[in-house]
Write an enzyme that holds these catalytic residues in place. Sequence first.
Site, PDB file in Angstrom:
ATOM      1  N   ARG A  60      -1.506  -4.165  -0.091  1.00 32.42           N
ATOM      2  CA  ARG A  60      -2.835  -4.775   0.054  1.00 32.42           C
ATOM      3  C   ARG A  60      -3.908  -3.803   0.533  1.00 32.42           C
ATOM      4  O   ARG A  60      -5.039  -3.852   0.047  1.00 32.42           O
ATOM      5  CB  ARG A  60      -2.782  -6.044   0.889  1.00 32.42           C
ATOM      6  CG  ARG A  60      -2.305  -5.903   2.294  1.00 32.42           C
ATOM      7  CD  ARG A  60      -1.508  -7.092   2.735  1.00 32.42           C
ATOM      8  NE  ARG A  60      -0.111  -6.883   2.359  1.00 32.42           N
ATOM      9  CZ  ARG A  60       0.726  -7.825   2.037  1.00 32.42           C
ATOM     10  NH1 ARG A  60       0.349  -9.061   2.043  1.00 32.42           N
ATOM     11  NH2 ARG A  60       1.973  -7.526   1.746  1.00 32.42           N
ATOM     12  N   THR A  61      -3.562  -2.917   1.467  1.00 35.31           N
ATOM     13  CA  THR A  61      -4.612  -2.035   1.999  1.00 35.31           C
ATOM     14  C   THR A  61      -5.152  -1.129   0.891  1.00 35.31           C
ATOM     15  O   THR A  61      -6.351  -0.967   0.714  1.00 35.31           O
ATOM     16  CB  THR A  61      -4.053  -1.197   3.165  1.00 35.31           C
ATOM     17  OG1 THR A  61      -3.496  -2.089   4.125  1.00 35.31           O
ATOM     18  CG2 THR A  61      -5.121  -0.366   3.815  1.00 35.31           C
ATOM     19  N   LYS A  88       5.647  19.840  -4.633  1.00 30.29           N
ATOM     20  CA  LYS A  88       5.783  21.278  -4.917  1.00 30.29           C
ATOM     21  C   LYS A  88       5.511  22.105  -3.666  1.00 30.29           C
ATOM     22  O   LYS A  88       5.357  23.323  -3.742  1.00 30.29           O
ATOM     23  CB  LYS A  88       4.804  21.686  -6.017  1.00 30.29           C
ATOM     24  CG  LYS A  88       5.029  20.977  -7.337  1.00 30.29           C
ATOM     25  CD  LYS A  88       4.022  21.466  -8.367  1.00 30.29           C
ATOM     26  CE  LYS A  88       4.086  20.610  -9.612  1.00 30.29           C
ATOM     27  NZ  LYS A  88       2.924  20.857 -10.478  1.00 30.29           N
ATOM     28  N   ARG A 110      -3.824   7.083   4.517  1.00 29.91           N
ATOM     29  CA  ARG A 110      -2.680   6.452   5.181  1.00 29.91           C
ATOM     30  C   ARG A 110      -1.539   7.465   5.224  1.00 29.91           C
ATOM     31  O   ARG A 110      -1.252   8.134   4.229  1.00 29.91           O
ATOM     32  CB  ARG A 110      -2.211   5.208   4.431  1.00 29.91           C
ATOM     33  CG  ARG A 110      -0.831   4.784   4.913  1.00 29.91           C
ATOM     34  CD  ARG A 110      -0.427   3.434   4.483  1.00 29.91           C
ATOM     35  NE  ARG A 110      -1.254   2.414   5.096  1.00 29.91           N
ATOM     36  CZ  ARG A 110      -0.901   1.123   5.105  1.00 29.91           C
ATOM     37  NH1 ARG A 110       0.229   0.733   4.558  1.00 29.91           N
ATOM     38  NH2 ARG A 110      -1.683   0.225   5.657  1.00 29.91           N
ATOM     39  N   HIS A 143      -4.785   1.143  12.921  1.00 30.94           N
ATOM     40  CA  HIS A 143      -5.099   0.645  11.581  1.00 30.94           C
ATOM     41  C   HIS A 143      -6.427  -0.118  11.711  1.00 30.94           C
ATOM     42  O   HIS A 143      -6.461  -1.351  11.660  1.00 30.94           O
ATOM     43  CB  HIS A 143      -3.961  -0.275  11.131  1.00 30.94           C
ATOM     44  CG  HIS A 143      -3.978  -0.641   9.683  1.00 30.94           C
ATOM     45  ND1 HIS A 143      -5.038  -0.387   8.850  1.00 30.94           N
ATOM     46  CD2 HIS A 143      -3.037  -1.248   8.907  1.00 30.94           C
ATOM     47  CE1 HIS A 143      -4.748  -0.828   7.632  1.00 30.94           C
ATOM     48  NE2 HIS A 143      -3.537  -1.350   7.639  1.00 30.94           N
TER      49      HIS A 143
HETATM   50  C1  NCD Z   1       0.520  -3.282   8.116  1.00 34.15           C
HETATM   51  C2  NCD Z   1       0.671  -1.788   8.116  1.00 34.15           C
HETATM   52  O1  NCD Z   1       0.967  -1.172   7.092  1.00 34.15           O
HETATM   53  O2  NCD Z   1       0.457  -1.245   9.166  1.00 34.15           O
HETATM   54  N1  NCD Z   1       0.280  -3.827   6.877  1.00 34.15           N
HETATM   55  C3  NCD Z   1      -0.965  -3.811   6.336  1.00 34.15           C
HETATM   56  O3  NCD Z   1      -1.652  -2.808   6.332  1.00 34.15           O
HETATM   57  N2  NCD Z   1      -1.447  -4.963   5.831  1.00 34.15           N
HETATM   58  C4  NCD Z   1       1.555  -3.962   8.885  1.00 34.15           C
HETATM   59  C5  NCD Z   1       2.990  -3.791   8.471  1.00 34.15           C
HETATM   60  O4  NCD Z   1       3.366  -2.890   7.742  1.00 34.15           O
HETATM   61  O5  NCD Z   1       3.786  -4.596   8.957  1.00 34.15           O
END
Ligand code: NCD
Length: 328
Positions: A60-61, A88, A110, A143
């Site tokens: 989703r993110t 690589k 991320r 996050h």
């Molecule tokens: C979270 C994450 O990746 O930190 N999910 C998200 O971004 N919606 C929480 C999780 O992984 O449980």
Amino acid sequence: MATSWNHRHIISLADFTPEDYDTVLQTAASFGEVLSRRVKKVPTLQGQVVANLFFEPSTRTRSSFELAAKRLSADTLNFTPSSSSLSKGETILDTAKTYLAMGTDLMVIRHSGAGVPQAIATEMDRLGAKVGVLNAGDGQHEHPSQALLDLFTICSVLDPERPRLELLAGKKIAIVGDILHSRVARSNIWSLTAAVGARLHLAGPPTLLPQLFEGMGGSRGNLFLHWHLEPAIENADFVMTLRLQKERMTNHLLPSWREYHQLFGITRERLKLCKPGVKVLHPGPVNRGVEISSDLMDDPNFSLISQQVTSGVAVRMALLYLMGGGKT
Ligand code: NCD
């Protein structure tokens, strides 16, 4: 619209002021209005390049940032580690510099390692590059965009027309589950304790909620820890439950998932302890039947889970706009 915004990068919510939260909420509400139109697109970031550098899996993110950038008319670049030159031997900083050389304006990052977005932001600043870096989840650290969309979702329930921080005054919010491994919880602790008069209660088994969390958040004395669920959710207005992050659990921190569900799982029965009208949040992905019962998760009378996903696009449009907007 407020003009006090001065974050080139968004790495953590630790340095967010109440005005910053309100700016994000107000901007996201305007973009929410754009997303309700027939043509859901504005030319705000036309000509700008947004690169999504996701070194760790995400559904989703990542999609939410991509859609947000597209709705703002930015050009988007998507990076997938398995099909990249990382395999690589290219370093992460060199990968970021490659995207910089292509004219990237905003980098959404991320990574499984805490501190990677900060390291990239520092390098971009050192190079004098006017690039904004947005942390989309770094290890167990933070996050921010998830916590901001959680805040927007909660405030929008309280006043859909004008979501704002002060609506949280007098509200009790509980965060339940695997707090130890959760960057979502860490960012939410900053935002939800920033609201004057709100009370934030954390609950989880001692192995997943160490005492040191007591020292987090602001100095308002509105953060409370519980190793039992009931006192945390009693009379709560909102309950946020978190995924048990099996992939980050290196030791045996829980006897079994079934026992966890018995003690900390959010069920209809348990919600009777909360305020009438209580709403449940979960950042996803969900272990159905573990942190929340499956039927409750799908019940729109209680669950804000879909609304969180929908809000995510408007909130991320707001963040990209606020960070990119300074340049145009
Ligand atoms: C979270 C994450 O990746 O930190 N999910 C998200 O971004 N919606 C929480 C999780 O992984 O449980």
